[in-house]
Design an enzyme around this catalytic site. Structure first.
Site, PDB file in Angstrom:
ATOM      1  N   CYS A 177      -2.047  -2.211   7.924  1.00 50.29           N
ATOM      2  CA  CYS A 177      -2.025  -3.188   6.831  1.00 50.29           C
ATOM      3  C   CYS A 177      -0.818  -4.119   6.870  1.00 50.29           C
ATOM      4  O   CYS A 177      -0.919  -5.283   6.459  1.00 50.29           O
ATOM      5  CB  CYS A 177      -2.125  -2.466   5.499  1.00 50.29           C
ATOM      6  N   ASP A 219       0.792  -1.243   0.000  1.00 54.57           N
ATOM      7  CA  ASP A 219       0.000   0.000   0.000  1.00 54.57           C
ATOM      8  C   ASP A 219       0.820   1.286   0.000  1.00 54.57           C
ATOM      9  O   ASP A 219       0.468   2.258   0.693  1.00 54.57           O
ATOM     10  CB  ASP A 219      -0.960   0.004   1.205  1.00 54.57           C
ATOM     11  N   LYS A 278      -6.612  -4.947  -2.976  1.00 53.07           N
ATOM     12  CA  LYS A 278      -7.218  -5.568  -1.804  1.00 53.07           C
ATOM     13  C   LYS A 278      -8.255  -4.627  -1.179  1.00 53.07           C
ATOM     14  O   LYS A 278      -7.993  -3.434  -1.022  1.00 53.07           O
ATOM     15  CB  LYS A 278      -6.134  -5.954  -0.789  1.00 53.07           C
TER      16      LYS A 278
END
Ligand code: TIU
Length: 237
Positions: A170, A32, A137
């Protein structure tokens, strides 16, 4: 001629103990590193966060990615985000945050955390190369509702070098998911970042505590030293 690279290397400085890296079964996971989280003026900053703390990750991570590519270690990128109709965003997630700064709302870099928007994509410095896997995701973990398991299994990957943001959200969720699925995970300490210095410190400690309860940690310098042994070197006679 090209010399034969070393197939297995260890990282003696890893915490809580030495960590072994096999070039044939290891991937670098980059979680990310998206503009929405990292750019000044973006979603992360609009939530009151200091994006400077996340931005310190970019330089060492760019260096680590470069060595991994030279070493032939697959680089797998993830992006957190949702379909434009938000059908993959549970109402409980959609309701979080300040109204007008929620997922799907217009932000400085397009609709917040929506696939296809400028802010949803990865920062220029760490742009994926053609052929590298990019996993979209909808959750915090990279395994939930994605094809990551299949990508890893088909490539014979059993060990993950984990990087990206944010450490306690995350990165942690993904490492916990990976641990339960039987992967060995090493989190690269200066290549993960948090908006909160305390969460960064404690988040890393949690991973390697209790004898490595769900992983190992090591600095990028030591990881790169190990990966450099896998880089084929040209020699002339
Ligand atoms: N990628 C990731 O960590 N998503 C987040 O929402 N993190 C926060 O710390 N907000």
């Amino acid at each position: 001629m090209t010399s034969v690279p070393t197939p297995v290397m260890s990282i003696p400085s890893a915490s809580p103990s030495e960590f072994t890296v096999d070039a044939a079964t290891t991937a670098l996971l980059v979680i990310d590193m998206q503009r929405d989280f990292l750019l000044p003026g973006g979603f992360g900053e609009s939530l009151g966060n200091d994006v400077g703390l996340l931005r310190t990750v970019i330089e060492p991570l760019a260096a680590l990615i470069a060595v991994a590519r030279e070493a032939g270690i697959p680089v797998i990128h993830t992006r957190e985000g949702h379909r434009p109709d938000l059908s993959d965003c549970p109402p409980a997630k959609l309701r979080r945050g300040t109204p007008s700064q929620r997922i799907g709302d217009p932000g400085a870099f397009g609709r917040i955390l929506v696939r296809g928007e400028y802010g949803h994509d990865i920062v220029d410095e760490l742009a994926p190369l053609e052929g590298e896997a990019v996993i979209d995701k909808p959750g915090k973990g990279a395994f939930y509702a994605t094809e990551l398991s299949e990508v890893l299994t088909s490539a014979g990957i059993t060990t993950l070098l984990v990087t990206g943001v944010t450490t306690e959200v995350c990165v942690h969720t993904t490492v916990r998911e990976a641990n339960d699925r039987g992967y060995e995970c090493l989190v690269v300490t200066d290549c993960v970042g948090s908006y909160f210095p305390e969460f960064q410190r404690v988040g890393l400690e949690m991973i390697s505590a209790q004898g490595g309860i769900f992983g190992w940690t090591a600095a990028s310098e030591d990881v790169m030293t190990a990966l450099a042994a896998f880089v084929p070197t040209s020699t002339s006679r």
